[in-house]
Write an enzyme that holds these catalytic residues in place. Structure first.
Site, PDB file in Angstrom:
ATOM      1  N   ASP A 310      -7.262  -3.015   6.710  1.00  0.00           N
ATOM      2  CA  ASP A 310      -6.276  -3.025   5.639  1.00  0.00           C
ATOM      3  C   ASP A 310      -5.669  -4.435   5.586  1.00  0.00           C
ATOM      4  O   ASP A 310      -5.896  -5.258   6.490  1.00  0.00           O
ATOM      5  CB  ASP A 310      -5.202  -1.949   5.859  1.00  0.00           C
ATOM      6  CG  ASP A 310      -4.502  -1.589   4.541  1.00  0.00           C
ATOM      7  OD1 ASP A 310      -4.523  -2.410   3.602  1.00  0.00           O
ATOM      8  OD2 ASP A 310      -3.920  -0.491   4.447  1.00  0.00           O
TER       9      ASP A 310
HETATM   10  C1  NOJ Z   1      -2.616  -2.277   1.453  1.00  0.00           C
HETATM   11  C2  NOJ Z   1      -2.880  -0.834   1.225  1.00  0.00           C
HETATM   12  O1  NOJ Z   1      -2.505  -0.086   2.357  1.00  0.00           O
HETATM   13  C3  NOJ Z   1      -4.319  -0.524   0.900  1.00  0.00           C
HETATM   14  O2  NOJ Z   1      -4.428   0.823   0.531  1.00  0.00           O
HETATM   15  C4  NOJ Z   1      -4.814  -1.417  -0.192  1.00  0.00           C
HETATM   16  O3  NOJ Z   1      -6.146  -1.112  -0.503  1.00  0.00           O
HETATM   17  C5  NOJ Z   1      -4.679  -2.858   0.241  1.00  0.00           C
HETATM   18  N1  NOJ Z   1      -3.280  -3.139   0.519  1.00  0.00           N
HETATM   19  C6  NOJ Z   1      -5.193  -3.815  -0.818  1.00  0.00           C
HETATM   20  O4  NOJ Z   1      -4.438  -3.745  -1.936  1.00  0.00           O
END
Ligand code: NOJ
Length: 790
Positions: A310
């Site tokens: 993530d």
């Molecule tokens: C953080 C989020 O937790 C995740 O779900 C997302 O895909 C990424 N950022 C990218 O935007």
């Protein structure tokens, strides 16, 4: 010897002014004949057999790997996130040097093509980019979010929706969506509940599969589709207290039985990538969790795609207090098997040192890079990296897509209450001459498209509820709108301030302005025949970093609802929100309540369709609706305990509140009625491993056509571990004409009856007596049973 070029220059050219000579004609004939012969040979099976077989994606990846420098390999593992990491070199610079394999949050098609051009034409090895974006429920046309889509209980519709989302996104140059989000969520305080399919693993698995099929198509590389990314592995939804990013403490049995199944289902459907989660799982951060990412994912499930962290999660292994420093963080993530670093730049900066010191071998580096390259080949990016901008307007303006968004929104709505058949409303003007539409989300594009929809579109091009109602009733009914006081988060969202993010909160008002808006709203209700209150959450109130400590209606909405009800006018409540809220007062005092979720770009039309009876709601809750936040986490498949709540003298597990939900899992009304009856189990005794058939009748007993979701629940009466009171093990959505009856058949096989036992520490299928219930929600009383023999 003459050179070839000499021969070409001295050959006599055909001259159109010269008469054609027979010798020329013969020459042409011979050349043509020669060509035909060659063409024939080339096409003959003999020749084809002699040709080397076309290279597989894996072979091409291996060949490319051989040409790459260590630096370029590390580059492939780096996802550049310049949109919000302004402290890092600009994306384009990294791409040109071969130091980024992917770019995060690029959403402008022209800019994407420019970046791809740099990758494909200016970088040394011409490796195309994965362009990743959170196309969670739409790109240009915004559909209802996954929680709402799961309430349709219609995997085929879910697949169509994500197919349409993928088509738009791909046309705009996005080739990778960070979806589906399949985290099981059992606590409505958790803001990200809206991004997943609710609390149930069985339904969650079906929705996960449908989403993967929709995004990716039948196989990776299908034109008009994108690479899917199942996330967030794993148990992110179990955050303590529903507080986003907080630790999850989940015992093994719940991981295997509840939190993992939707991930496994996505893998079975062929998902090409997976995202690791942010939080600590049982005290080990998910992004450096060897057991999760290696033992479960790679060893047990044989996942062959790639893992992306993530955003910034590798760097934050240090913040967690897990890694000693960034170098250690890179090592831990690599050791666990994270292929790509989303925007923390830890791999880019630290991996060279690890390679140099020998802590990570080049062979191990190759293993990390290979699946990324394989996916790029499979996706056809080397052949076709660009968005065809000439096709883009055609795709984005395809009228079939908003039509689908409207259908999806209609079908996702859940009718929670409808006393005395208050809904559907009469639209002729005979019953109500005037309607007051009241509330801070009645005319809000951002609220309707939610967090991710708003991130991409800012909430533009949305038919709001007020617009939809006005359009529906035309001049037959006078419609007046009053927003009431605006709503804001108590604590602002940091997302609002990210560069490149289009989403903004509603404007704060002075207390005097808010009071004036409040009074106007009540006065508008007073002079109307009916009030439609549209209350709920603004886009930044649900989603990431949007957890709730209380589930109360934000701002002065509850007070406004009470004041409008106090006018004595009939009131309908429409909720626009991403999670159950505390509507216990409304459930007692308002005659009709429609849960419309974040209904997307066409939400206003769909709400009007349902309110005025052009669509009959058939959605069913996929999360248990609590009476108040204090009941959370709340879910239907809890254990029996020594004091089952079903005992006749049972009061409540609380002394100040009932422990039962306001609305149970699977619940939802319709404008017609259904009867589920005649449950038959095809054998009373079954051998271990043998399937049992269950059938029931479902009949539309009302006067109009409607959809019903018949749900099948099972309970194992004894075993090596206590089993939940009920577990969903089958469902079917049927559309029935008035009076129509259908017999539905379900199969309870090994998959349905096996579970992971915490005492046996393995999957077990046990001899036991099983209860079976079929009904319209998780409380259905139509019962049967069978015994599985040893
Ligand atoms: C953080 C989020 O937790 C995740 O779900 C997302 O895909 C990424 N950022 C990218 O935007």
């Amino acid at each position: 010897m003459r050179s070839l070029s000499h021969r070409i220059h001295t050959a006599r050219p055909f001259n159109v002014t010269q008469p054609f000579r027979t010798s020329d004609a013969r020459l042409i004939r011979n050349v043509l004949a020669f060509c035909f012969v060659i063409f024939g040979i080339v096409r003959s099976p003999l020749f084809v057999a002699a040709q080397p077989a076309p290279k597989t994606a894996e072979q091409r990846a291996d060949a490319l790997l051989k040409q790459m420098t260590v630096e370029e390999k590390i580059g492939q593992l780096n996802q550049a996130g310049g949109t919000y990491r302004r402290d890092m070199p600009n994306d384009e610079e990294l791409v040109r040097k071969g130091l980024a394999g992917s770019v995060l949050w690029a959403s402008d098609p022209g800019a994407i093509n420019k970046l791809q051009r740099v990758a494909v034409e200016e970088s040394r090895l011409h490796v195309p980019l994965l362009i990743g974006l959170d196309v969670i429920h739409g790109y240009h046309t915004i559909f209802p979010p996954p929680l709402a889509m799961s309430a349709t209980w219609d995997p085929a519709l879910v697949e169509r929706v994500q197919t349409a989302a993928a088509r738009e996104a791909r046309a705009g140059g996005i080739n990778w969506s960070f979806a589906p989000m399949v985290d099981i969520a059992r606590d409505a305080r958790w803001g990200r509940m809206v991004e997943g399919a609710g609390e149930d693993p069985y339904l969650g698995a079906a929705i996960a599969k449908a989403q993967v099929r929709g995004f990716q198509g039948p196989e990776l590389g299908t034109p008009g589709h994108v690479l899917a990314c199942v996330k967030h592995f794993a148990a992110y939804g179990a955050a303590d207290g529903g507080r986003d990013y907080d630790s999850s403490y989940v015992p093994d049995d719940l991981l295997w039985n509840v939190y993992f199944p939707p991930f496994k289902a996505a893998l079975d459907a062929g998902v090409g990538s997976l995202m690791s989660a942010y939080m600590d799982l049982n005290e080990v951060p998910a992004t450096g969790n060897y057991w999760l990412l290696h033992d479960v994912l790679r060893e047990d499930w044989k996942f062959r795609g790639f893992v992306v962290s993530d955003a910034e999660a590798i760097g934050s292994l240090v913040t967690h207090g897990y890694a000693r420093n960034r170098e250690d963080a890179a090592w831990l993530a690599i050791h666990a098997g994270v292929n790509m670093d989303m925007a923390s730049y830890t791999y880019l900066q630290e991996l060279p040192k690890l390679i140099q010191s020998g802590k990570v071998s080049v062979a191990a580096l190759d293993e990390l890079v290979r699946p990324l390259l394989v996916v790029k080949y499979k996706m056809g990016l080397f052949e076709n990296p660009y968005a065809d901008l000439s096709r883009l307007p055609g795709v984005l303006n395809d009228p079939a897509t908003p039509k689908l968004a409207r259908e999806a929104a209609q079908k996702s709505m859940v009718l929670l209450k409808n006393d005395n058949a208050m809904l559907p409303l009469d639209k002729s003007g005979n019953k109500y001459r005037s309607i007051a539409v009241i509330g801070p989300v009645a005319d809000s594009g951002p609220a309707q498209v939610g967090f991710w929809g708003g991130m991409i579109t800012g909430g533009a091009d949305v038919v709001t509820v007020i617009q939809g109602i006005k359009e529906k009733v035309g001049s037959a009914i006078k419609v007046e709108y009053a927003s009431g006081p605006s709503i804001q988060r108590e604590i602002p969202s940091n997302f609002e301030f990210y560069p490149g993010v289009k989403l903004h909160a509603q404007k704060a008002q002075s207390p005097a302005d808010a009071q004036a808006a409040f009074d106007t709203a009540v006065a508008t209700a007073k002079r109307s025949d009916l009030a439609v209150m549209v209350l709920g959450e603004d886009a930044l109130m649900a989603g990431e970093a949007a957890s709730n400590g209380t589930l109360r209606l934000a701002g002065r909405q509850q007070e406004l609802l009470q004041a409008v009800v106090a006018t004595g006018k009939p009131v309908v409540l429409v909720l626009i929100n991403g999670r159950p809220l505390n509507i216990s007062w409304a459930a007692e005092h308002v005659a009709a309540i429609l849960e419309a979720w974040e209904p997307g770009s066409q939400g206003g039309n769909a709400v009007a369709d349902v309110l005025f009876g052009d669509a009959n709601p058939g959605g069913k809750l996929t999360v248990t609706w609590p009476q108040s936040a204090g009941q959370e986490p709340l879910y239907y498949d809890h254990m029996l305990t020594h004091e089952p709540e079903t005992k006749p003298d049972f009061g409540s597990r609380y002394q100040d509140l009932k422990s039962t939900p306001l609305y149970p899992f699977g619940y939802g009304l319709s404008y017609t009625n259904f009867a589920v009856s005649n449950l038959k189990v095809d054998k009373l005794k079954a051998k271990l491993g043998e399937s049992v058939g269950v059938s029931v009748d479902v009949q539309n007993t009302g006067a109009i056509a409607g959809d019903e979701v018949v749900q099948l629940y099972v309970h194992q009466q004894s075993g090596s571990a206590s089993r939940p009171v009920r577990q969903l093990k089958g469902f079917e959505k049927v559309g029935l004409a008035p009076g129509e009856k259908k017999r539905l058949h379900f199969t309870l096989g090994k998959d349905e009856l096996t579970y992971w036992s915490s005492s046996e520490k393995k999957w077990v299928l046990e001899p036991a007596v099983f209860d079976v219930w079929a009904g319209e929600d998780s409380t259905g009383s139509l019962h049967g049973s069978f015994e599985v023999l040893p």
